[in-house]
Design an enzyme around this catalytic site. Structure first.
Site, PDB file in Angstrom:
ATOM      1  N   LEU A   1      -2.252  -2.220  -3.184  1.00 21.13           N
ATOM      2  CA  LEU A   1      -0.983  -1.794  -3.771  1.00 21.13           C
ATOM      3  C   LEU A   1      -1.069  -1.727  -5.293  1.00 21.13           C
ATOM      4  O   LEU A   1      -0.270  -1.067  -5.941  1.00 21.13           O
ATOM      5  CB  LEU A   1       0.157  -2.747  -3.346  1.00 21.13           C
ATOM      6  CG  LEU A   1       0.954  -2.303  -2.115  1.00 21.13           C
ATOM      7  CD1 LEU A   1       0.063  -1.947  -0.945  1.00 21.13           C
ATOM      8  CD2 LEU A   1       1.963  -3.343  -1.704  1.00 21.13           C
TER       9      LEU A   1
ATOM     10  N   ASN B   1      15.682  -0.526  -2.706  1.00 21.96           N
ATOM     11  CA  ASN B   1      15.141   0.179  -3.871  1.00 21.96           C
ATOM     12  C   ASN B   1      15.802   1.534  -4.079  1.00 21.96           C
ATOM     13  O   ASN B   1      15.628   2.160  -5.111  1.00 21.96           O
ATOM     14  CB  ASN B   1      13.614   0.346  -3.765  1.00 21.96           C
ATOM     15  CG  ASN B   1      13.212   1.365  -2.719  1.00 21.96           C
ATOM     16  OD1 ASN B   1      13.990   1.716  -1.835  1.00 21.96           O
ATOM     17  ND2 ASN B   1      11.992   1.849  -2.806  1.00 21.96           N
TER      18      ASN B   1
ATOM     19  N   SER C   1       8.991   2.092 -16.555  1.00 22.47           N
ATOM     20  CA  SER C   1       9.116   2.800 -15.270  1.00 22.47           C
ATOM     21  C   SER C   1       8.579   4.230 -15.339  1.00 22.47           C
ATOM     22  O   SER C   1       8.879   4.979 -16.266  1.00 22.47           O
ATOM     23  CB  SER C   1      10.584   2.827 -14.839  1.00 22.47           C
ATOM     24  OG  SER C   1      10.717   3.631 -13.686  1.00 22.47           O
TER      25      SER C   1
ATOM     26  N   LYS D   1      16.590  -5.911  -7.029  1.00 26.02           N
ATOM     27  CA  LYS D   1      16.372  -5.366  -5.686  1.00 26.02           C
ATOM     28  C   LYS D   1      17.100  -6.143  -4.581  1.00 26.02           C
ATOM     29  O   LYS D   1      17.551  -5.559  -3.610  1.00 26.02           O
ATOM     30  CB  LYS D   1      14.863  -5.302  -5.383  1.00 26.02           C
ATOM     31  CG  LYS D   1      14.162  -4.238  -6.205  1.00 26.02           C
ATOM     32  CD  LYS D   1      12.676  -4.182  -5.920  1.00 26.02           C
ATOM     33  CE  LYS D   1      12.376  -3.168  -4.860  1.00 26.02           C
ATOM     34  NZ  LYS D   1      10.958  -2.768  -4.827  1.00 26.02           N
TER      35      LYS D   1
ATOM     36  N   ASP E   1      10.100   1.490   0.375  1.00 28.41           N
ATOM     37  CA  ASP E   1       8.751   1.016   0.004  1.00 28.41           C
ATOM     38  C   ASP E   1       7.780   1.086   1.190  1.00 28.41           C
ATOM     39  O   ASP E   1       6.626   1.492   1.036  1.00 28.41           O
ATOM     40  CB  ASP E   1       8.799  -0.423  -0.526  1.00 28.41           C
ATOM     41  CG  ASP E   1       9.342  -0.487  -1.943  1.00 28.41           C
ATOM     42  OD1 ASP E   1       9.268   0.520  -2.660  1.00 28.41           O
ATOM     43  OD2 ASP E   1       9.864  -1.558  -2.326  1.00 28.41           O
TER      44      ASP E   1
ATOM     45  N   TYR F   1      -2.196  -0.392  -8.703  1.00 26.90           N
ATOM     46  CA  TYR F   1      -2.682   0.927  -9.118  1.00 26.90           C
ATOM     47  C   TYR F   1      -3.032   0.990 -10.606  1.00 26.90           C
ATOM     48  O   TYR F   1      -3.317   2.067 -11.139  1.00 26.90           O
ATOM     49  CB  TYR F   1      -1.693   2.037  -8.731  1.00 26.90           C
ATOM     50  CG  TYR F   1      -0.322   1.870  -9.309  1.00 26.90           C
ATOM     51  CD1 TYR F   1      -0.007   2.334 -10.574  1.00 26.90           C
ATOM     52  CD2 TYR F   1       0.668   1.239  -8.580  1.00 26.90           C
ATOM     53  CE1 TYR F   1       1.252   2.167 -11.100  1.00 26.90           C
ATOM     54  CE2 TYR F   1       1.929   1.071  -9.094  1.00 26.90           C
ATOM     55  CZ  TYR F   1       2.220   1.539 -10.363  1.00 26.90           C
ATOM     56  OH  TYR F   1       3.465   1.367 -10.884  1.00 26.90           O
TER      57      TYR F   1
ATOM     58  N   GLY G   1      -1.204 -11.618   0.754  1.00 25.50           N
ATOM     59  CA  GLY G   1      -0.024 -11.763  -0.092  1.00 25.50           C
ATOM     60  C   GLY G   1       1.236 -11.855   0.729  1.00 25.50           C
ATOM     61  O   GLY G   1       1.316 -11.287   1.828  1.00 25.50           O
ATOM     62  N   ALA G   2       2.214 -12.595   0.217  1.00 29.70           N
ATOM     63  CA  ALA G   2       3.459 -12.798   0.976  1.00 29.70           C
ATOM     64  C   ALA G   2       4.690 -12.711   0.082  1.00 29.70           C
ATOM     65  O   ALA G   2       5.677 -13.405   0.281  1.00 29.70           O
ATOM     66  CB  ALA G   2       3.402 -14.149   1.692  1.00 29.70           C
TER      67      ALA G   2
HETATM   68  P1  ATR Z   1       5.755  -8.841  -5.260  1.00 29.01           P
HETATM   69  O1  ATR Z   1       7.218  -8.743  -5.053  1.00 29.01           O
HETATM   70  O2  ATR Z   1       5.157  -7.764  -6.124  1.00 29.01           O
HETATM   71  O3  ATR Z   1       5.015  -8.961  -3.969  1.00 29.01           O
HETATM   72  P2  ATR Z   1       5.588 -11.705  -5.826  1.00 29.01           P
HETATM   73  O4  ATR Z   1       6.735 -12.022  -4.938  1.00 29.01           O
HETATM   74  O5  ATR Z   1       5.532 -12.370  -7.160  1.00 29.01           O
HETATM   75  O6  ATR Z   1       5.512 -10.158  -6.166  1.00 29.01           O
HETATM   76  O7  ATR Z   1       4.220 -11.975  -5.021  1.00 29.01           O
HETATM   77  C1  ATR Z   1       2.975 -11.934  -5.618  1.00 29.01           C
HETATM   78  C2  ATR Z   1       1.906 -12.194  -4.588  1.00 29.01           C
HETATM   79  O8  ATR Z   1       0.637 -12.298  -5.267  1.00 29.01           O
HETATM   80  C3  ATR Z   1       2.099 -13.506  -3.842  1.00 29.01           C
HETATM   81  O9  ATR Z   1       1.573 -13.360  -2.532  1.00 29.01           O
HETATM   82  C4  ATR Z   1       1.239 -14.464  -4.665  1.00 29.01           C
HETATM   83  O10 ATR Z   1       0.818 -15.612  -3.974  1.00 29.01           O
HETATM   84  P3  ATR Z   1       1.745 -16.946  -3.970  1.00 29.01           P
HETATM   85  O11 ATR Z   1       2.821 -16.699  -2.949  1.00 29.01           O
HETATM   86  O12 ATR Z   1       0.811 -18.039  -3.572  1.00 29.01           O
HETATM   87  O13 ATR Z   1       2.272 -17.085  -5.369  1.00 29.01           O
HETATM   88  C5  ATR Z   1       0.058 -13.577  -4.972  1.00 29.01           C
HETATM   89  N1  ATR Z   1      -0.720 -14.073  -6.124  1.00 29.01           N
HETATM   90  C6  ATR Z   1      -0.400 -13.991  -7.414  1.00 29.01           C
HETATM   91  N2  ATR Z   1      -1.355 -14.584  -8.183  1.00 29.01           N
HETATM   92  C7  ATR Z   1      -2.306 -15.060  -7.314  1.00 29.01           C
HETATM   93  C8  ATR Z   1      -3.550 -15.766  -7.452  1.00 29.01           C
HETATM   94  N3  ATR Z   1      -4.026 -16.099  -8.661  1.00 29.01           N
HETATM   95  N4  ATR Z   1      -4.244 -16.080  -6.331  1.00 29.01           N
HETATM   96  C9  ATR Z   1      -3.787 -15.750  -5.103  1.00 29.01           C
HETATM   97  N5  ATR Z   1      -2.610 -15.075  -4.902  1.00 29.01           N
HETATM   98  C10 ATR Z   1      -1.885 -14.743  -5.985  1.00 29.01           C
END
Ligand code: ATR
Length: 277
Positions: A222, A91, A19, A70, A107, A224, A133-134
């Protein structure tokens, strides 16, 4: 004579040694000449509730919580802010003198402030956004964009069902797209955000074609590490304004610091350099 207590704050995670928050808060305390300590504490999930309960009794005025606590932090809070409830994760915790726990999530605030810091004229309401991303980070970004007035947000995720769930939770301004279709809408987008881990050191780059991206789109990542991801490098070459992800980490820390230690810290190049060194 009353002796005022020196405020203690922790960042709680498992693991926690990576951290950057202790360095960030420690530097602000020193710069502002404030009494206080900010320390990393490694706590296993099974011990989290017990540790949290004891902290106010030990002189802690608050804490940051990170992975994997979290979500758990919300369930142990006496009061949860609207934005933390919407994101489903906390957080930033503050403890009142009687031991009550207030949970917040900064965040999304950090995300918006980081963009404004680099692009002061940016306005979320000016046009559609594309969020890739989700996961948890995406949820914070989406709720912040909705609150800031984004008219439409296109959301694409490798696993579409997770994006559909976010639309269900966060509302009608979100339009879910197939991951493979995201590149097709780039010419109509004002803001593009990568919230996936793609592009991070040790992970593959985001393999999205940017041929439809035009220089009017602000692109932010996001990730970095590295500071300039492949996405930002390509966007920069197209002439897009770009914003790296380090500032989100810094800005999300500001409200907590102000709450715990009583003064609002400034975010400047020196702060960034400190985290990069
Ligand atoms: P965080 O809390 O940091 O957002 P997370 O919940 O693990 O972490 O989410 C990671 C994100 O990166 C997700 O949107 C994931 O897609 P999936 O929901 O399909 O897993 C995305 N991600 C990670 N590796 C990926 C890859 N190789 N290709 C496409 N998306 C990826």
């Amino acid at each position: 004579m009353t002796v005022s207590k020196i405020p203690l704050v922790a960042v709680i995670g498992h693991p926690i040694s990576h951290s950057k928050s202790p360095r960030l808060h420690g530097n602000w305390l020193k710069k502002l000449g404030l009494a206080g300590y900010y320390i990393p504490v490694d706590v296993e999930p099974a011990d989290f509730a017990h540790v949290l309960k004891m902290m106010p009794k030990m002189g802690f005025v608050g804490a940051n919580v990170t992975i994997p606590h979290k979500h758990l932090a919300l369930t142990h809070a006496d009061h949860v802010s609207d934005r933390a409830a919407l994101i489903g994760a906390a957080n930033t915790l503050s403890f009142s003198e009687d031991g009550k726990i207030y949970a917040d999530n900064t965040d999304g605030y950090g995300f918006i402030e980081n963009i404004k810091d680099h692009q002061p004229n940016w306005n979320a309401a000016s046009g559609p956004a594309l969020v890739l991303g989700a996961g948890g980070a995406s949820r914070a970004v989406l709720s912040a964009l909705i609150e800031a007035g984004a008219p439409e947000i296109y959301l694409a995720n490798r696993t579409r069902a997770r994006a559909d769930q976010l639309k269900t939770d966060l509302g009608a301004r979100i339009h879910v797209l197939d991951w493979s279709k995201a590149s097709e809408i780039l010419d109509g987008i004002d803001l593009m955000v990568n919230t996936t881990s793609l592009g991070m050191v040790g992970k593959p780059d985001l393999s999205l074609s940017l041929k439809n991206l035009t220089s009017k789109t602000l692109v932010t990542d996001l990730v970095y590490t590295p500071l300039e991801t492949d996405l930002l490098k390509q966007a920069n070459a197209i002439g897009c304004p770009v914003v790296d992800g380090l500032g989100m980490l810094i800005h999300q820390a500001v409200p907590g610091f102000e709450r715990w230690f009583g003064k609002k810290p400034t975010v400047d190049q020196e702060t960034r350099n400190l985290l990069l060194s």
